[in-house]
Design a protein around this motif. Structure first.
Motif, mmCIF file in Angstrom:
data_model
loop_
_atom_site.group_PDB
_atom_site.id
_atom_site.type_symbol
_atom_site.label_atom_id
_atom_site.label_comp_id
_atom_site.label_asym_id
_atom_site.label_seq_id
_atom_site.Cartn_x
_atom_site.Cartn_y
_atom_site.Cartn_z
ATOM 1 N N THR A 67 0.862 -1.170 0.000
ATOM 2 C CA THR A 67 0.000 0.000 0.000
ATOM 3 C C THR A 67 0.902 1.223 0.000
ATOM 4 O O THR A 67 2.127 1.104 0.131
ATOM 5 N N GLU A 68 0.317 2.395 -0.107
ATOM 6 C CA GLU A 68 1.116 3.616 -0.041
ATOM 7 C C GLU A 68 1.838 3.709 1.301
ATOM 8 O O GLU A 68 3.019 4.059 1.369
ATOM 9 N N ALA A 69 1.116 3.358 2.377
ATOM 10 C CA ALA A 69 1.716 3.406 3.718
ATOM 11 C C ALA A 69 2.841 2.382 3.863
ATOM 12 O O ALA A 69 3.897 2.685 4.436
ATOM 13 N N SER A 70 2.643 1.175 3.352
ATOM 14 C CA SER A 70 3.700 0.163 3.475
ATOM 15 C C SER A 70 4.931 0.566 2.674
ATOM 16 O O SER A 70 6.060 0.319 3.093
ATOM 17 N N SER A 71 4.712 1.225 1.531
ATOM 18 C CA SER A 71 5.837 1.670 0.704
ATOM 19 C C SER A 71 6.697 2.704 1.430
ATOM 20 O O SER A 71 7.927 2.690 1.308
ATOM 21 N N ILE A 72 6.053 3.591 2.189
ATOM 22 C CA ILE A 72 6.801 4.582 2.969
ATOM 23 C C ILE A 72 7.680 3.890 3.999
ATOM 24 O O ILE A 72 8.857 4.222 4.165
ATOM 25 N N HIS A 73 7.123 2.883 4.676
ATOM 26 C CA HIS A 73 7.903 2.133 5.668
ATOM 27 C C HIS A 73 9.034 1.353 4.988
ATOM 28 O O HIS A 73 10.129 1.235 5.539
ATOM 29 N N TRP A 74 8.762 0.811 3.795
ATOM 30 C CA TRP A 74 9.788 0.062 3.069
ATOM 31 C C TRP A 74 10.964 0.957 2.706
ATOM 32 O O TRP A 74 12.127 0.567 2.854
ATOM 33 N N GLU A 75 10.672 2.159 2.234
ATOM 34 C CA GLU A 75 11.743 3.099 1.884
ATOM 35 C C GLU A 75 12.594 3.428 3.104
ATOM 36 O O GLU A 75 13.826 3.463 3.017
ATOM 37 N N ARG A 76 11.953 3.690 4.233
ATOM 38 C CA ARG A 76 12.692 4.012 5.460
ATOM 39 C C ARG A 76 13.533 2.809 5.887
ATOM 40 O O ARG A 76 14.692 2.955 6.264
ATOM 41 N N LYS A 77 12.941 1.630 5.844
ATOM 42 C CA LYS A 77 13.643 0.403 6.209
ATOM 43 C C LYS A 77 14.872 0.207 5.325
ATOM 44 O O LYS A 77 15.957 -0.091 5.821
ATOM 45 N N SER A 78 14.733 0.442 4.046
ATOM 46 C CA SER A 78 15.850 0.280 3.107
ATOM 47 C C SER A 78 16.977 1.269 3.395
ATOM 48 O O SER A 78 18.157 0.912 3.353
ATOM 49 N N LYS A 79 16.617 2.516 3.696
ATOM 50 C CA LYS A 79 17.637 3.516 4.027
ATOM 51 C C LYS A 79 18.382 3.135 5.303
ATOM 52 O O LYS A 79 19.608 3.269 5.383
ATOM 53 N N LEU A 80 17.635 2.655 6.288
ATOM 54 C CA LEU A 80 18.267 2.248 7.547
ATOM 55 C C LEU A 80 19.185 1.049 7.347
ATOM 56 O O LEU A 80 20.258 0.972 7.945
#
Length: 125
Positions: free
Chosen positions: A61-74
């Protein structure tokens, strides 16, 4: 008193430094703070946020994608930033263990990381 040659001094210096560190003479942990532990905590939240925001069918979802991007950066920060403390090394190993979740190609990899984390904990105590 014997004359100390430069090559003996240079080869002995790292050993002396490590011995002093092991004996607690050098307060490395107090002088240097590693961000890895904080990143690991944020990564866990982002990972959970990603999973919690998937559709019931497991689609993004749009919300899960935001978390995925943050997770990837971390993940990049955790992996690519050199650790300067035992706590930083511990966080890196904990991330590997948690991210792999039993998908190691060789079962002993998981055992080695688990025992390394236990070993590091004994140094921190």
């Amino acid at each position: 008193m014997s004359k100390i040659e430069r090559r003996h001094l240079l080869t002995a210096a790292p050993v002396a430094g490590f011995a002093a560190l092991a004996a607690g003479a050098l307060p490395v942990e107090a002088e240097v703070a590693d961000p890895h532990g904080g990143w690991l905590t944020e990564w866990r939240k982002a990972r959970k946020g990603y999973a919690d925001n998937l559709t019931p069918d497991g689609d993004e979802t749009e919300a899960s994608s935001i978390h995925w991007e943050r997770k990837s950066k971390l993940e990049s920060l955790i992996c690519e930033t050199p650790a300067a403390t035992l706590a930083g090394i511990t966080a890196k190993l904990a991330w590997i263990l948690e991210d792999a979740e039993g998908t190691f190609s060789f079962a002993q990899h998981e055992t080695a990381i688990t025992t390394a984390l236990d070993d590091l904990a004994s140094f921190e105590a």
